[in-house]
Design a protein around this motif. Structure first.
Motif, PDB file in Angstrom:
ATOM      1  N   TRP A 133      42.690  32.419  33.911  1.00  0.00           N
ATOM      2  CA  TRP A 133      41.550  32.929  33.616  1.00  0.00           C
ATOM      3  C   TRP A 133      41.180  34.217  34.295  1.00  0.00           C
ATOM      4  CZ3 TRP A 133      38.517  28.443  30.750  1.00  0.00           C
ATOM      5  CH2 TRP A 133      39.537  27.903  29.456  1.00  0.00           C
ATOM      6  N   ILE A 134      40.967  33.643  35.630  1.00  0.00           N
ATOM      7  CA  ILE A 134      40.853  34.374  37.166  1.00  0.00           C
ATOM      8  C   ILE A 134      41.622  35.650  36.838  1.00  0.00           C
ATOM      9  CG2 ILE A 134      40.360  34.791  38.947  1.00  0.00           C
ATOM     10  CD1 ILE A 134      39.075  31.718  39.136  1.00  0.00           C
ATOM     11  N   LYS A 135      43.190  34.467  36.541  1.00  0.00           N
ATOM     12  CA  LYS A 135      44.000  36.312  37.236  1.00  0.00           C
ATOM     13  C   LYS A 135      44.773  37.168  36.197  1.00  0.00           C
ATOM     14  CE  LYS A 135      47.705  33.229  40.174  1.00  0.00           C
ATOM     15  NZ  LYS A 135      47.953  32.687  40.068  1.00  0.00           N
ATOM     16  N   THR A 136      44.455  36.598  34.685  1.00  0.00           N
ATOM     17  CA  THR A 136      44.283  37.801  33.795  1.00  0.00           C
ATOM     18  C   THR A 136      42.753  38.673  33.320  1.00  0.00           C
ATOM     19  OG1 THR A 136      43.612  35.738  32.198  1.00  0.00           O
ATOM     20  CG2 THR A 136      45.689  35.853  32.383  1.00  0.00           C
ATOM     21  N   GLY A 137      42.145  38.149  34.187  1.00  0.00           N
ATOM     22  CA  GLY A 137      40.336  38.902  34.189  1.00  0.00           C
ATOM     23  C   GLY A 137      39.873  38.505  32.535  1.00  0.00           C
ATOM     24  N   LEU A 138      40.161  36.987  32.009  1.00  0.00           N
ATOM     25  CA  LEU A 138      39.017  36.829  30.953  1.00  0.00           C
ATOM     26  C   LEU A 138      38.086  36.530  31.686  1.00  0.00           C
ATOM     27  CD1 LEU A 138      39.110  35.663  28.044  1.00  0.00           C
ATOM     28  CD2 LEU A 138      39.414  33.609  28.744  1.00  0.00           C
ATOM     29  N   VAL A 149      44.724  26.282  43.440  1.00  0.00           N
ATOM     30  CA  VAL A 149      44.988  27.609  43.074  1.00  0.00           C
ATOM     31  C   VAL A 149      45.883  28.245  44.145  1.00  0.00           C
ATOM     32  CG1 VAL A 149      42.910  27.362  41.407  1.00  0.00           C
ATOM     33  CG2 VAL A 149      42.925  28.348  43.692  1.00  0.00           C
ATOM     34  N   THR A 150      46.833  29.052  43.441  1.00  0.00           N
ATOM     35  CA  THR A 150      47.632  30.033  44.475  1.00  0.00           C
ATOM     36  C   THR A 150      46.847  31.188  43.603  1.00  0.00           C
ATOM     37  OG1 THR A 150      48.996  29.961  42.804  1.00  0.00           O
ATOM     38  CG2 THR A 150      49.530  28.702  44.629  1.00  0.00           C
ATOM     39  N   GLY A 151      47.206  32.612  44.874  1.00  0.00           N
ATOM     40  CA  GLY A 151      47.341  33.683  44.587  1.00  0.00           C
ATOM     41  C   GLY A 151      45.492  34.211  44.488  1.00  0.00           C
ATOM     42  N   ILE A 152      44.403  33.513  44.459  1.00  0.00           N
ATOM     43  CA  ILE A 152      42.878  34.542  44.703  1.00  0.00           C
ATOM     44  C   ILE A 152      42.131  33.615  44.925  1.00  0.00           C
ATOM     45  CG2 ILE A 152      43.297  33.609  41.433  1.00  0.00           C
ATOM     46  CD1 ILE A 152      41.833  31.411  41.499  1.00  0.00           C
ATOM     47  N   GLU A 153      41.348  34.578  45.803  1.00  0.00           N
ATOM     48  CA  GLU A 153      39.998  34.098  46.566  1.00  0.00           C
ATOM     49  C   GLU A 153      39.538  33.270  46.590  1.00  0.00           C
ATOM     50  OE1 GLU A 153      38.716  37.765  48.243  1.00  0.00           O
ATOM     51  OE2 GLU A 153      39.763  39.193  47.893  1.00  0.00           O
ATOM     52  N   TYR A 264      38.499  34.013  43.294  1.00  0.00           N
ATOM     53  CA  TYR A 264      38.068  34.809  41.760  1.00  0.00           C
ATOM     54  C   TYR A 264      39.449  35.758  42.384  1.00  0.00           C
ATOM     55  CZ  TYR A 264      35.263  35.327  46.638  1.00  0.00           C
ATOM     56  OH  TYR A 264      34.873  36.320  47.634  1.00  0.00           O
ATOM     57  N   LYS A 265      39.424  36.643  42.102  1.00  0.00           N
ATOM     58  CA  LYS A 265      40.949  37.652  41.887  1.00  0.00           C
ATOM     59  C   LYS A 265      40.827  38.585  43.385  1.00  0.00           C
ATOM     60  CE  LYS A 265      44.630  40.362  39.093  1.00  0.00           C
ATOM     61  NZ  LYS A 265      44.610  40.722  37.813  1.00  0.00           N
TER      62      LYS A 265
END
Length: 289
Positions: A133-138, A149-153, A264-265
């Motif tokens: 959801w974080i990655k897609t902006g939901l 997780v990977t790819g988020i702060e 978050y992204k």
């Protein structure tokens, strides 16, 4: 303030004409602004020559103060826009049940005393779904554990203990601590947390494998099933606060902890309301159970 901005643009471009074009004024209007400012200050600020416009000696001394005034004015404008954004802001959060029940009410109550018109939208999920959801902006941000997780702060909030959950009449219910090995024979009710699960990680780190009989997505359903004698489980101590289930909750050996963080992204791309809420959350993290 328009007079200060006009002066700054003239100094920058060394020309009344170019400054007027850049600001969208006529040259006559810019000249009148500077004349008005010079009259107010009772000193000549600019001189014109064949090489362009430049500051006088008095103007050079005063100009740093004018620049600071412009910076403060712009900072005030930016802050006003931020506050205005919070008047109707919507904060979208990906959260887990224990955080929703035992952290969010206190945080929301305090935050809405500062910003009463901000709205909240919760999406309850697990580590995998919240990350997506974080990655897609939901959602703007979510509560997760960094290891999942990977790819988020991520920004850590605090560690929380996890406890073994047993029926009240279980043979181990009289113990003060439950060896992890003792939890491998009973039917185990696993909380579905996505691709990462702290109890399973702890079992595997000790070379153990629980007897998983059920996989359930709801903490309270697991408590109900344990109370009914269908098996045992391991849940966060946070979710076990203020419950009236007829169960026993005990620490394990070795102990199991989960690290709770917000993810978050990109911090700079967060909506204003979410930035303010995250700041408020971190400032009040010590008050959270």
């Amino acid at each position: 303030m328009e007079r200060y901005l006009a002066l700054q643009k003239i100094v920058e471009m060394k020309s009344f004409t170019k400054a007027a074009e850049a600001l969208g004024y006529t040259q006559s209007s810019v000249s009148q602004m500077i004349a008005s400012l010079e009259n107010e200050l009772s000193m000549k600020l600019l001189v014109r020559s064949r090489t362009g416009a430049r500051l006088t000696l008095e103007g050079k001394e005063l100009y740093p103060f004018i620049e600071r005034t412009i910076l403060q004015y712009r900072a005030m404008q930016e802050k006003a826009l931020e506050i205005k954004g919070l008047e109707t802001g919507i904060i979208r959060v990906g959260t887990i049940t224990s955080v929703t029940c035992h952290w969010m009410p206190m945080l929301i109550k305090g935050f809405q005393q500062l910003y009463p018109n901000v709205q909240f939208v919760f999406h309850d999920g697990d580590y995998s779904s919240i990350q997506e959801w974080i990655k897609t902006g939901l959602v703007d941000f979510g509560f997760i554990t960094p290891a999942a997780v990977t790819g988020i702060e991520t920004v850590k909030i605090k560690d929380g203990e996890m406890l073994a959950v047993l029926p009240k009449n279980h043979p181990l219910a009289e113990n003060t601590v439950i060896p992890l090995r003792s939890l491998t024979t009973d039917p185990f009710i696993l909380l579905e947390e996505g691709h990462y699960n702290e109890p399973l990680e702890s079992f595997h780190a000790a070379g153990l494998e629980p007897n998983i009989k059920y996989t359930v997505h709801d903490d309270f359903a697991i408590m109900t099933m344990v109370e009914a004698g269908l098996g045992i489980g391991i849940l966060a101590k946070l979710i076990l606060r203020r419950t009236n289930y007829d169960i026993v909750c005990l620490p394990t050996d070795p102990p199991i902890y989960r690290e709770l963080a917000i993810g978050y992204k990109e911090k700079d791309s967060l909506p204003i309301a979410s930035k303010y809420f995250i700041k408020y959350l971190l400032e009040n993290a010590d008050r959270l159970p």
